[in-house]
Scaffold this active site. Sequence first.
Site, PDB file in Angstrom:
ATOM      1  N   SER A 144       0.830  -1.196   0.000  1.00  8.27           N
ATOM      2  CA  SER A 144       0.000   0.000   0.000  1.00  8.27           C
ATOM      3  C   SER A 144       0.870   1.254   0.000  1.00  8.27           C
ATOM      4  O   SER A 144       1.723   1.402  -0.879  1.00  8.27           O
ATOM      5  CB  SER A 144      -0.958  -0.045   1.192  1.00  8.27           C
ATOM      6  OG  SER A 144      -1.993   0.897   1.043  1.00  8.27           O
ATOM      7  N   GLU A 239      -8.972  -4.385  -6.898  1.00  8.63           N
ATOM      8  CA  GLU A 239      -8.621  -3.133  -6.225  1.00  8.63           C
ATOM      9  C   GLU A 239      -8.919  -1.912  -7.089  1.00  8.63           C
ATOM     10  O   GLU A 239      -8.689  -1.932  -8.303  1.00  8.63           O
ATOM     11  CB  GLU A 239      -7.124  -3.100  -5.900  1.00  8.63           C
ATOM     12  CG  GLU A 239      -6.623  -4.154  -4.956  1.00  8.63           C
ATOM     13  CD  GLU A 239      -5.200  -3.861  -4.522  1.00  8.63           C
ATOM     14  OE1 GLU A 239      -4.934  -2.705  -4.107  1.00  8.63           O
ATOM     15  OE2 GLU A 239      -4.350  -4.772  -4.589  1.00  8.63           O
ATOM     16  N   HIS A 269      -7.208  -5.513  -1.777  1.00 15.31           N
ATOM     17  CA  HIS A 269      -6.013  -4.761  -1.408  1.00 15.31           C
ATOM     18  C   HIS A 269      -5.196  -5.530  -0.358  1.00 15.31           C
ATOM     19  O   HIS A 269      -5.744  -6.021   0.617  1.00 15.31           O
ATOM     20  CB  HIS A 269      -6.452  -3.414  -0.849  1.00 15.31           C
ATOM     21  CG  HIS A 269      -5.351  -2.453  -0.565  1.00 15.31           C
ATOM     22  ND1 HIS A 269      -4.585  -1.885  -1.556  1.00 15.31           N
ATOM     23  CD2 HIS A 269      -4.885  -1.941   0.613  1.00 15.31           C
ATOM     24  CE1 HIS A 269      -3.708  -1.051  -1.011  1.00 15.31           C
ATOM     25  NE2 HIS A 269      -3.873  -1.070   0.301  1.00 15.31           N
TER      26      HIS A 269
END
Length: 298
Positions: A144, A239, A269
Amino acid sequence: MASKESEAVRRHWVTSRESAQRDTPDGDQESGDHRWAELTTEPTDVDYLSVEGRQAIWIVPHNASADRVLLCFHGGGYIGGSRYSHRKMFAHLAKAVGARALVFDYPMAPEHTHPAQLDHGVDTYRWLLNQGISPEHILFVGDSVGGGMAVTTQLRARSIGLPLPAGAMPFSPAVDFEATGASYDANRDRDEFFHRDLVRGLAYLFLGPDGSPRDPFVNPLYGDLTGLGPIYIQVGGDEVLLDDANMLAEGAEKAGVEVRLDVFPEMQHTFQMAAGRAPEADDAIQRMALWARPVLGL
């Protein structure tokens, strides 16, 4: 079809979304870290050592190479996550690679805005070099926003004269804080948590009123990626950040960087957090390990 075991990641994000919609606090940092860490099983034959004077943990798989290191940047939108939430996932990866890993904490927004997080990443990398680890034996890895940092920290380090690491493995990387990707629309009904307003809101907290989402140390697509080591990107097919990964891969390729991009269908994710539980996560970890070993000279 996504495995039954991978549904734990989907449920995690559904619960997080419902909590956000109710505008109810998600608990303190320790509780949040615990809920995130619950997604990952505890790997066997791995030791954890605190680092004196630093908010960091050494992950030491049994029989791991002592002079090869994964420098791990945890995700959490710059407002959450820690060395504790991500310890087990990075341990699965370190064990598969056969190298040590260092996972560290960095300052959180909104109390600390950019470039505080990046500066801490560079400081940790410098510290690692000062321990006698050669840059070509260090691989950056992150999920991320940590995936974005795995690239931007290199740009920042190079700008102050530090050598570049061997390469980077960002997964579900967040780099475009303007949220311009078409996947925000295409995957709007598939992504269980993220959407444009959320990402832009996180960007405001992270950047503050004076920061720019086009700062090359925020979004590496505005930076010079020429000369970076090879990059291996993983992303879930469901995502909204899918195009962040696509654009990062395209930008790196245009800069002459060796790039590999793997898209995992139906995955959410940072699905790799289900390591030891879901076959898709274990497959992703093994792919990263197979890619990383020759990059590190193992």
